[in-house]
Design an enzyme around this catalytic site. Sequence first.
Site, PDB file in Angstrom:
ATOM      1  N   SER A   1      -7.423  -5.495  -5.182  1.00  0.00           N
ATOM      2  CA  SER A   1      -8.505  -6.115  -4.410  1.00  0.00           C
ATOM      3  C   SER A   1      -9.826  -6.028  -5.170  1.00  0.00           C
ATOM      4  CB  SER A   1      -8.645  -5.411  -3.049  1.00  0.00           C
ATOM      5  OG  SER A   1      -9.290  -4.161  -3.205  1.00  0.00           O
TER       6      SER A   1
ATOM      7  N   ASP B   1       0.830  -1.209   0.000  1.00  0.00           N
ATOM      8  CA  ASP B   1       0.000   0.000   0.000  1.00  0.00           C
ATOM      9  C   ASP B   1       0.867   1.263   0.000  1.00  0.00           C
ATOM     10  OD1 ASP B   1      -2.404   1.340  -0.036  1.00  0.00           O
ATOM     11  OD2 ASP B   1      -2.638   1.330   2.143  1.00  0.00           O
TER      12      ASP B   1
ATOM     13  N   GLU C   1       1.507 -13.225  12.186  1.00  0.00           N
ATOM     14  CA  GLU C   1       2.056 -12.078  12.896  1.00  0.00           C
ATOM     15  C   GLU C   1       1.927 -10.869  11.970  1.00  0.00           C
ATOM     16  OE1 GLU C   1       3.299 -11.989  16.020  1.00  0.00           O
ATOM     17  OE2 GLU C   1       2.780 -14.101  16.264  1.00  0.00           O
TER      18      GLU C   1
ATOM     19  N   HIS D   1       2.057   3.714  -8.996  1.00  0.00           N
ATOM     20  CA  HIS D   1       1.796   2.293  -9.284  1.00  0.00           C
ATOM     21  C   HIS D   1       2.937   1.715 -10.117  1.00  0.00           C
ATOM     22  CE1 HIS D   1      -1.968   2.457  -7.340  1.00  0.00           C
ATOM     23  NE2 HIS D   1      -2.552   3.251  -8.224  1.00  0.00           N
TER      24      HIS D   1
ATOM     25  N   GLY E   1      -0.073   5.522  -4.263  1.00  0.00           N
ATOM     26  CA  GLY E   1      -0.686   6.798  -4.617  1.00  0.00           C
ATOM     27  C   GLY E   1      -0.056   7.941  -3.820  1.00  0.00           C
TER      28      GLY E   1
ATOM     29  N   ARG F   1     -12.409   2.315  -7.740  1.00  0.00           N
ATOM     30  CA  ARG F   1     -11.617   3.536  -7.977  1.00  0.00           C
ATOM     31  C   ARG F   1     -12.013   4.170  -9.317  1.00  0.00           C
ATOM     32  NH1 ARG F   1      -5.602   2.705  -5.458  1.00  0.00           N
ATOM     33  NH2 ARG F   1      -6.336   1.884  -3.452  1.00  0.00           N
TER      34      ARG F   1
ATOM     35  N   ASN G   1     -10.963  -2.599  -5.225  1.00  0.00           N
ATOM     36  CA  ASN G   1     -10.238  -1.591  -6.008  1.00  0.00           C
ATOM     37  C   ASN G   1     -10.937  -1.257  -7.342  1.00  0.00           C
ATOM     38  OD1 ASN G   1      -6.992  -2.765  -4.851  1.00  0.00           O
ATOM     39  ND2 ASN G   1      -8.144  -0.996  -4.158  1.00  0.00           N
TER      40      ASN G   1
ATOM     41  N   ARG H   1       2.286  -4.780   6.149  1.00  0.00           N
ATOM     42  CA  ARG H   1       1.536  -3.745   5.429  1.00  0.00           C
ATOM     43  C   ARG H   1       2.386  -2.495   5.355  1.00  0.00           C
ATOM     44  NH1 ARG H   1      -4.654  -2.548   4.584  1.00  0.00           N
ATOM     45  NH2 ARG H   1      -4.421  -0.677   3.321  1.00  0.00           N
TER      46      ARG H   1
END
Length: 249
Positions: free
Chosen positions: A78, A33, A216, A50, A36, A84, A81, A197
Amino acid sequence: MQTTTRPLEAATALAGTAEGICPVPRHVAIIMDGNGRWAEARGLPRLAGHRAGTENIRRVLKAAVEFGVETLTIYAFSTENWGRPAEEVQGLLQLLEIVIRREAKHLHANGVRVRHIGRLDGVPERLAKAIRRVLELTAANDRITLNVAFNYGGRSEIVEAARSMVRAGLRPEEIDEETVARFLYTAGQADPDLIVRTGGEMRLSNFLLWQAAYAEYYATPTYWPDFDREELRRAVVAFSQRRRRFGRL
Ligand code: IPE
Ligand code: IPE
Ligand code: MG
């Protein structure tokens, strides 16, 4: 009980930690992530972020191989997504197609087995074809598995699994956790040990809902295009210092 960690004997990659013996996560899953925001911070269009993000996959994959990771799962697109702006969705799909076509040979030459998790129906045929081709090309490789979560949604995956179990005529008493796992896109694969993430958010965003039960978590504010070998090393070292209890003591 499956073992989910193992010692990395040739500790060169992670030198300096725990006398050179570190439990390395076998399966690392990354929510890539922040593309953008990476672009916006540079005054660039989001699509430039991207592009930089897709370029970064090669570098992180290489580091994962070096650290002894067996499966790397990357969240590329996803089911949400699609919501968008059309221009961004178009751009993303185009970019994915270009990257898959361009990288196929390189991935194959490096022993990477590419798998897809998600749905291909509803995906533009050219892209679906490019994906199928790379899956076929690399199917027998075994150096590392790269799961590309594309048009992936955890809830949709579970719904699909339920439908398939009904279609297969399973009786209620035949369905247990292992059965459900066999009907998911990840059938036959170990659950992720570590979920990373980038981009600073603290949420799953519909990623691997079932499989992440005992993963985890590691979150970093670093935007995906800047997440490099050193960042992955830090995540792996953080993992090696966790104590997993799986509900026990
Ligand atoms: C992640 O970057 C890539 C995809 C979701 C396809 P974003 O596009 O979500 O970047 P941010 O979160 O807006 O910065
Ligand atoms: C998660 O990022 C999906 C991918 C990285 C492909 P999003 O940017 O879509 O997640 P939200 O909208 O911030 O939850
Ligand atoms: Mg985002």
